[in-house]
Design an enzyme around this catalytic site. Sequence first.
Site, mmCIF file in Angstrom:
data_model
loop_
_atom_site.group_PDB
_atom_site.id
_atom_site.type_symbol
_atom_site.label_atom_id
_atom_site.label_comp_id
_atom_site.label_asym_id
_atom_site.label_seq_id
_atom_site.Cartn_x
_atom_site.Cartn_y
_atom_site.Cartn_z
ATOM 1 C CE LYS A 41 46.450 29.765 26.526
ATOM 2 N NZ LYS A 41 46.338 28.299 26.402
ATOM 3 C CB THR A 46 48.921 25.884 28.141
ATOM 4 O OG1 THR A 46 47.976 26.307 27.150
ATOM 5 C CG2 THR A 46 49.459 27.118 28.862
ATOM 6 C CE LYS A 84 48.803 23.971 32.376
ATOM 7 N NZ LYS A 84 48.714 23.228 31.087
#
Length: 293
Positions: A173, A98, A241
Amino acid sequence: MAKVAFIGLGVMGHPMAGHLKTRGGHEVAVYNRTAEKATRWVETFGGRAAPTPAEAAAGADFVFSCVGNDDDLRQVTTGPDGAFGAMAPGAVFVDHTTASAHVARELHAAAAARGLAFLDAPVSGGQAGAENGVLTVMVGGDAEPYAAAEPVIGSFARMIGHMGPSGAGQLAKMVNQIAIAGLVQGLAEAIHFAKAADLDVEKVIGVISKGAAQSWQMENRWKTMAAGEFAFGFAVDWMRKDLGIVLEQAKATGARLPVTALVDQFYADVQAIGGNRWDTSSLIARLDPPKRG
């Protein structure tokens, strides 16, 4: 059977690489920054451990990665001993990190300059999804390498979607994480409210989970949230994050994400009480602090 390399054997990469070997039947070479993890993987699954990303990737038809962040991804692709330098023209690099859409586009261009293909392919489903081989994979990149890679990715996925050109997988995502952040906060408040109202939480969830409020998070996390148990799953540090990437992208595009920004700060509160490695469902700990024994 394809020749495959897998770079990054964390809680996600280790089982994903394992499925490529056992379920997919592919010839697999692995690399991990901590070499002992690669050695343990080979002891479990067979295959070959390599000392550098380049040596893992040499001769591979497909090279997969699942590392920490943009800089880690650059290091294992275009850095010294990076995979790109050893891959043969026509090989496909599939990144499951990611990361930002920016780095996906950057590496897509760098790969193309070498005659390689690069797909950004972040996943959803967490550690359990990786272990059970039922991940959802959102892919950005060119159609031809996507078609070639799809059956190989299928070794550890139950849903694979081509979202569009380079960077589209990472953007998809981000959409996923935005939806989850707000949903988990809503579920945390709902369980907290039910407790405060002296309702039987199990009975309430048993009813509302069959209606419009139903979600994966409700089905799989309500019991542990109600019990204040969080020592598993997708860590708060990882979610922060991811949300940092989301909020940076939102600034660039002018998207307004007030709830996402608020939930990001709520996760900072969880970190402040020691919940860095707790599951993301630990948002309820801000409302119902877990018992310490």
